[in-house]
Design a protein around this motif. Structure first.
Motif, PDB file in Angstrom:
ATOM      1  N   ARG A  93     -30.184 -58.512  10.973  1.00  0.00           N
ATOM      2  CA  ARG A  93     -29.785 -57.115  10.770  1.00  0.00           C
ATOM      3  C   ARG A  93     -30.867 -56.393   9.986  1.00  0.00           C
ATOM      4  O   ARG A  93     -31.225 -56.835   8.892  1.00  0.00           O
ATOM      5  CB  ARG A  93     -28.471 -57.027   9.987  1.00  0.00           C
ATOM      6  CG  ARG A  93     -27.272 -57.342  10.805  1.00  0.00           C
ATOM      7  CD  ARG A  93     -25.992 -56.809  10.141  1.00  0.00           C
ATOM      8  NE  ARG A  93     -24.853 -57.382  10.814  1.00  0.00           N
ATOM      9  CZ  ARG A  93     -24.046 -58.303  10.296  1.00  0.00           C
ATOM     10  NH1 ARG A  93     -24.230 -58.731   9.070  1.00  0.00           N
ATOM     11  NH2 ARG A  93     -23.041 -58.773  10.997  1.00  0.00           N
ATOM     12  N   ALA A  94     -31.335 -55.309  10.541  1.00  0.00           N
ATOM     13  CA  ALA A  94     -32.358 -54.487   9.881  1.00  0.00           C
ATOM     14  C   ALA A  94     -33.570 -55.308   9.467  1.00  0.00           C
ATOM     15  O   ALA A  94     -34.131 -55.130   8.392  1.00  0.00           O
ATOM     16  CB  ALA A  94     -31.762 -53.746   8.685  1.00  0.00           C
ATOM     17  N   GLY A  95     -33.962 -56.277  10.326  1.00  0.00           N
ATOM     18  CA  GLY A  95     -35.161 -57.065  10.082  1.00  0.00           C
ATOM     19  C   GLY A  95     -35.017 -58.185   9.074  1.00  0.00           C
ATOM     20  O   GLY A  95     -36.006 -58.758   8.633  1.00  0.00           O
ATOM     21  N   THR A  96     -33.777 -58.530   8.707  1.00  0.00           N
ATOM     22  CA  THR A  96     -33.532 -59.592   7.724  1.00  0.00           C
ATOM     23  C   THR A  96     -32.393 -60.488   8.204  1.00  0.00           C
ATOM     24  O   THR A  96     -31.366 -59.987   8.666  1.00  0.00           O
ATOM     25  CB  THR A  96     -33.140 -58.987   6.358  1.00  0.00           C
ATOM     26  OG1 THR A  96     -34.161 -58.095   5.928  1.00  0.00           O
ATOM     27  CG2 THR A  96     -32.953 -60.065   5.307  1.00  0.00           C
ATOM     28  N   CYS A  97     -32.583 -61.789   8.072  1.00  0.00           N
ATOM     29  CA  CYS A  97     -31.499 -62.715   8.392  1.00  0.00           C
ATOM     30  C   CYS A  97     -30.446 -62.626   7.295  1.00  0.00           C
ATOM     31  O   CYS A  97     -30.772 -62.669   6.105  1.00  0.00           O
ATOM     32  CB  CYS A  97     -32.008 -64.151   8.474  1.00  0.00           C
ATOM     33  SG  CYS A  97     -33.087 -64.447   9.887  1.00  0.00           S
ATOM     34  N   ARG A  98     -29.199 -62.485   7.728  1.00  0.00           N
ATOM     35  CA  ARG A  98     -28.075 -62.373   6.794  1.00  0.00           C
ATOM     36  C   ARG A  98     -26.937 -63.246   7.293  1.00  0.00           C
ATOM     37  O   ARG A  98     -26.812 -63.481   8.495  1.00  0.00           O
ATOM     38  CB  ARG A  98     -27.589 -60.931   6.708  1.00  0.00           C
ATOM     39  CG  ARG A  98     -28.653 -59.975   6.240  1.00  0.00           C
ATOM     40  CD  ARG A  98     -28.171 -58.547   6.390  1.00  0.00           C
ATOM     41  NE  ARG A  98     -29.271 -57.622   6.205  1.00  0.00           N
ATOM     42  CZ  ARG A  98     -29.496 -56.944   5.105  1.00  0.00           C
ATOM     43  NH1 ARG A  98     -28.704 -57.080   4.078  1.00  0.00           N
ATOM     44  NH2 ARG A  98     -30.516 -56.118   5.024  1.00  0.00           N
ATOM     45  N   LEU A  99     -26.104 -63.672   6.365  1.00  0.00           N
ATOM     46  CA  LEU A  99     -24.915 -64.405   6.764  1.00  0.00           C
ATOM     47  C   LEU A  99     -24.029 -63.485   7.583  1.00  0.00           C
ATOM     48  O   LEU A  99     -23.891 -62.303   7.265  1.00  0.00           O
ATOM     49  CB  LEU A  99     -24.157 -64.930   5.545  1.00  0.00           C
ATOM     50  CG  LEU A  99     -24.861 -65.999   4.720  1.00  0.00           C
ATOM     51  CD1 LEU A  99     -24.003 -66.384   3.520  1.00  0.00           C
ATOM     52  CD2 LEU A  99     -25.180 -67.225   5.557  1.00  0.00           C
ATOM     53  N   ASN A 100     -23.446 -64.013   8.630  1.00  0.00           N
ATOM     54  CA  ASN A 100     -22.552 -63.249   9.484  1.00  0.00           C
ATOM     55  C   ASN A 100     -21.258 -62.983   8.715  1.00  0.00           C
ATOM     56  O   ASN A 100     -20.602 -63.897   8.231  1.00  0.00           O
ATOM     57  CB  ASN A 100     -22.258 -64.024  10.761  1.00  0.00           C
ATOM     58  CG  ASN A 100     -21.518 -63.212  11.785  1.00  0.00           C
ATOM     59  OD1 ASN A 100     -21.620 -61.995  11.818  1.00  0.00           O
ATOM     60  ND2 ASN A 100     -20.767 -63.875  12.618  1.00  0.00           N
ATOM     61  N   GLN A 101     -20.930 -61.737   8.611  1.00  0.00           N
ATOM     62  CA  GLN A 101     -19.686 -61.336   7.949  1.00  0.00           C
ATOM     63  C   GLN A 101     -18.730 -60.871   9.016  1.00  0.00           C
ATOM     64  O   GLN A 101     -19.036 -59.926   9.742  1.00  0.00           O
ATOM     65  CB  GLN A 101     -19.950 -60.201   6.947  1.00  0.00           C
ATOM     66  CG  GLN A 101     -20.926 -60.572   5.856  1.00  0.00           C
ATOM     67  CD  GLN A 101     -20.436 -61.705   4.971  1.00  0.00           C
ATOM     68  OE1 GLN A 101     -19.255 -61.794   4.659  1.00  0.00           O
ATOM     69  NE2 GLN A 101     -21.331 -62.585   4.588  1.00  0.00           N
TER      70      GLN A 101
END
Length: 107
Positions: A93-101
Motif C-alpha cells: 500500500r502506497a509503496g510500503t509493505c504493511r500487514l493486511n488489516q
C-alpha cells in the motif's frame, strides 16, 4: 535500572533490516512471525519486502529472536493467555509493505 533483555536488541536489528519495507508489487510483501508466546506460536507479525530485504538473513534473526523469547518465557514463568494470532498476510500500500488489516465487512 533493569537491563534490556537480549530479545529487545535482536528485535531492533530485525526492524533495522526490514527498514521501510518498500514495494512496487504485492508479490514482494511477506509476513514474518516474531518471537514466541508461552502457549505457542508467534507473539506478533511484521510485514517485510523481498525487494529490499535479505530473506535468509531476516529468517536467521527471527529464529534468534524466537529462541531468546523462549528462554525469557522459561526464566520468568510467563503464562499463556491461550490466544492464537493468525498470520494476517501482507499487502503493498502506497509503496510500503504493511500487514493486511481486514475491512469492516471481513468475517
Amino acid at each position: 535500572m533493569t537491563p534490556e533483555p537480549p530479545s529487545s536488541d535482536t528485535l531492533s536489528r530485525i526492524r533495522a533490516l526490514v527498514g521501510d519495507a518498500a514495494c512496487t508489487d504485492a508479490a514482494q510483501c511477506h509476513t514474518l512471525a516474531l518471537g514466541a508466546r508461552p502457549g505457542g506460536g508467534p507473539q506478533a507479525y511484521l510485514a517485510w519486502s523481498s525487494a529490499c530485504t535479505d530473506g535468509a538473513a531476516l529468517a536467521l534473526l527471527a529464529e534468534q529472536f524466537r529462541q531468546e523469547r523462549l528462554a525469557e518465557i522459561a526464566a520468568s514463568g510467563e503464562l499463556s493467555d491461550c490466544r492464537f494470532l493468525p498470520d494476517p498476510g501482507a499487502v503493498c500500500r502506497a509503496g510500503t509493505c504493511r500487514l493486511n488489516q481486514p475491512g469492516p465487512d471481513a468475517a
